[in-house]
Write a protein that holds these residues in place. Structure first.
Motif, PDB file in Angstrom:
ATOM      1  N   TYR B 305      46.896  37.492  17.543  1.00 21.83           N
ATOM      2  CA  TYR B 305      47.678  36.894  16.465  1.00 21.83           C
ATOM      3  C   TYR B 305      47.486  37.559  15.104  1.00 21.83           C
ATOM      4  O   TYR B 305      48.281  37.353  14.201  1.00 21.83           O
ATOM      5  N   GLY B 306      46.422  38.323  14.943  1.00 14.27           N
ATOM      6  CA  GLY B 306      46.203  38.970  13.643  1.00 14.27           C
ATOM      7  C   GLY B 306      46.162  37.986  12.494  1.00 14.27           C
ATOM      8  O   GLY B 306      46.748  38.201  11.430  1.00 14.27           O
ATOM      9  N   ALA B 307      45.458  36.877  12.686  1.00 11.15           N
ATOM     10  CA  ALA B 307      45.386  35.836  11.660  1.00 11.15           C
ATOM     11  C   ALA B 307      44.607  36.347  10.448  1.00 11.15           C
ATOM     12  O   ALA B 307      43.933  37.373  10.519  1.00 11.15           O
ATOM     13  N   LYS B 308      44.724  35.613   9.340  1.00 10.93           N
ATOM     14  CA  LYS B 308      44.077  36.097   8.100  1.00 10.93           C
ATOM     15  C   LYS B 308      42.580  36.309   8.286  1.00 10.93           C
ATOM     16  O   LYS B 308      42.013  37.252   7.741  1.00 10.93           O
ATOM     17  N   ASP B 309      41.943  35.439   9.102  1.00 10.23           N
ATOM     18  CA  ASP B 309      40.506  35.591   9.300  1.00 10.23           C
ATOM     19  C   ASP B 309      40.179  36.613  10.376  1.00 10.23           C
ATOM     20  O   ASP B 309      39.037  36.725  10.817  1.00 10.23           O
ATOM     21  N   GLU B 310      41.214  37.343  10.813  1.00  9.69           N
ATOM     22  CA  GLU B 310      40.994  38.464  11.742  1.00  9.69           C
ATOM     23  C   GLU B 310      41.394  39.793  11.111  1.00  9.69           C
ATOM     24  O   GLU B 310      41.191  40.850  11.711  1.00  9.69           O
TER      25      GLU B 310
END
Lengths: 458, 458
Positions: B305-310
């Motif tokens: 997902y490439g989330a902000k915390d990633e």
């Protein structure tokens, strides 16, 4: 919260039509795939209808339901929460305030020589949180200053212990230590059931039982340091520092196995005051009274000591009027903690029957569960690791069809010993005892879903 | 109490002449008998001289020293103690008030997006008491009402999840559950050491580490119930309900192993509010940020997902200016917790060096300990049971001869991976990173007994 806890606890409310009759039959098929299909179908029928509305109402849908209205989000999804701890010690949620240890009103004449029971029906796994560990005091509890506490080791005569010693806490904590998971059970646990008194909840029937990771010095190491003559010194007396003058005999065989620990740690931190801080004896497999709290002295002798708590108390009254002494080892036992007395099944359908099993002789090998009062049994799943003289968590899938049920568990340990029924136990020991009741427990589920403690054998 | 705890903690004061030079040499002999002789002789010389006076002064001698004067007995050996608990939740001794989790002043700009470290130097065994479990919040913590909390399972498109579902807590707790011991470590643990900042104590260097028995429903079971197409659904997004909108990708391989749990229980009771009550994702072996707290949604998709915390956070800055992403697995690591920075050895002589080892890839196979900065190593004793993706307690006998020492531990896991030195780690990853520092830690013991954190490799 509607999870099983306390006398007022109740089991969870399921969606309507949670389970069809056809689905109920599926649960009795073996194998994980069958179980998963069964559970999925059970949920699918009801879940599909409630999924979106429930999610929207709670504002928890952020995916395919579109952007949620910010005004519908709960406060905790919008605001700034509380800060990290800067001091103090963490506590459970305010919503768990009903999960407490509790004394049984009228059970004892004073609240210092008394018992507070652990809420087994609300616990998971095998670790008992130290704040919920059962209490049993003979003259109240103390918060003893560890800097002033001493442990003395001496012999009943000077040939048995060549170098009597006194240790400070600091000296003890400098020595090699071990950490082990063990259950502790009071010898009087489940004691009221002897008289056909059906105590209402699992907390009161079996709640003088807890399990912790204990850390301390093997007693054998201390005895070695003191120069014990093991040919003469075959028994040990443990003595507590509180006013009850608790003294108990421990046979040297147990100590020579390396299992007996002079413990200062419990579940990663120091012992709690009500459980013997700063030092208690840990005697795995043996009844709790021998786990002497506020341990201040170990005497090594050549015979059992016949202390007051070994002659007046903690003896087994037998049918003929005689009593048995030194029956300190806790035999194999188990209890279903959910569903259990005082809980309510609010709907028919799927439940995970779960409970605890243990043996003072080693590991639990097998637990069988019956829902028909012992006419038929199915093997439960044992959670790993299965450790020696430690609680073992078991569980079994069950679909309640709405008819009355009698739920039981029966444990077998690695020696092959099988937990007895009440009938079997009473055939040997009568009904006038207090201690060492390890019989199979029966919970009755009524048609209204209420779960009660019942005695099957008169 | 003078046991190791907190920055002001110190090691125990031994009797004078606790250990002779000859005795010191004995500790390096292998075998239990040699160790016991060594310890016994060490104590015998000093202990015999102090045993009786110490016992008399404390009034703890009740055996061969004759009847003690009742007036000399401490209050707790004469009076009536406190009553059993009738409500409330047990607390540690007043003498343990310095054993607390602590934030690092100035480490973060706000106290809601911050860290409070677990006091590893004061803990025993492997279980972290829930009241001392480290905290890491991104927008503060909440005590969420479980009766209003929901868990939603949906797909990134409707072919991936055939039956999106929403569960109440009651529905989840009715399902089959598992209980497992696992460590949780923040990916930023030991982060300040990258910049050669020698944080003073073990609590601050390694205290974003805890270990609990977690109970909950395997995520795989919930995905099965929702009808996931596992050929399409190869990644999962976990989403928390707090205001930080924490979202993390978990690969389906981990879930298919059955290890990932939707957990409500921790150390026998419900999760604590500051650690995600009533529901958190447990992803064994993976950094703590993926153990999403206040878990409200699981989305199944076909790619990360490439989330902000990633992407913005929890990435590894490499020497060339690039960064590594999705390095979520916590590699094998260990730390000596006693003696450790901030503690003081008050006398030469016997100590039990002890610490913790862990690996996100499975079990710890071996821990070696050096007292000379890595020139020579000895194998430590591993406490059992050694569990997968769980803390393992190790210990080693040591006699401090009063000269400066450099204490290190080096763990090897069951895959054969060996914990690297700082030099080895920096050769690959440079010194500008924040996350995933698993290098060997060095504690320096000075001639005055003071223990300090030192960096050996510049």
């Amino acid at each position: 919260m509607n999870r099983p806890s306390g006398p007022s606890g109740r089991l969870i409310k399921a969606p309507e039509h949670f389970l069809s009759e056809a689905g109920i039959r599926d649960v009795f098929k073996d194998g994980a795939q069958g179980r998963r299909d069964f559970i999925r179908r059970a949920f699918t029928a009801a879940g599909a209808a409630v999924a979106m509305p429930a999610a929207m109402a709670q504002g928890t849908s952020a995916g395919d339901a579109g952007d949620p209205d910010i005004l519908n989000l709960p406060e905790h999804s919008r605001g700034l929460g509380r800060a990290v701890a800067t001091d103090g010690y963490g506590k459970p949620s305010q919503f768990e305030a009903n999960v407490q240890r509790r004394p049984s009103p009228g059970l004892t004449q004073t609240s210092q020589a008394s018992v507070s029971f652990a809420p087994l029906q609300s616990l998971f796994g095998i670790v008992t949180p130290s704040g919920l560990h059962f209490e049993r005091h003979h003259q109240g509890w103390w918060d003893v200053d560890p800097s002033k506490h001493r442990l003395m080791i001496n012999g009943s005569d000077e040939r048995i212990v060549r170098t009597p010693m006194v240790f400070t806490m600091d000296e003890l904590m400098r020595l090699p230590s071990v950490s082990r998971f063990h259950f502790i059970e009071c010898g009087a646990n489940t004691g009221m059931e002897w008289g056909n008194v059906a105590v209402p909840t699992c907390q009161y029937t079996h709640g003088m039982l807890s399990c912790s990771e204990f850390t301390g010095v093997p007693l054998k190491l201390l005895l070695d340091m003191a120069g014990v003559d093991y040919t003469r010194g075959r028994f040990v007396l443990g003595e507590g520092a509180d006013g009850s003058s608790m003294t108990r005999t421990v046979p040297m065989e147990l100590i020579e196995r390396g299992e007996v620990i002079v413990a200062y740690g419990q579940n990663g931190e120091m012992l709690r005051p009500e459980n013997g801080y700063p030092l208690r004896l840990v005697v795995p497999g043996v009844q709790g009274v021998s786990w002497v709290k506020y341990l201040r002295r170990i005497e090594v002798g050549d015979q059992p000591y016949g202390a007051k708590d070994e002659t007046l108390h903690y003896v087994d009254l037998m049918p003929g009027g005689l009593h048995r002494q030194y029956t300190s080892l806790q035999e194999c036992k188990s209890v279903v903690t959910t569903p259990s007395g005082g809980q309510v099944l609010l709907d028919r359908g799927f439940y995970s029957i779960t409970g605890l099993a243990w043996s003072g002789r080693g590991k639990v090998r097998q637990v069988d569960v019956s829902v028909d009062g012992g006419r038929s049994w199915r093997g439960a799943r044992l959670e790993t690791p299965v450790l020696s003289k430690c609680l073992t968590r078991f569980s079994l899938d069950w679909a309640w069809d709405g008819r009355p049920a009698l739920i039981q568990s029966r444990a077998t340990d690695e020696t092959g010993y099988v937990q007895p029924s009440y009938r079997q136990l009473r055939a040997v020991r009568g009904s006038r005892s207090i201690y060492h009741n390890n019989a199979v427990q029966t919970w009755q589920v009524g048609e209204n879903g209420e779960v009660r403690n019942v005695q099957l054998a008169a």
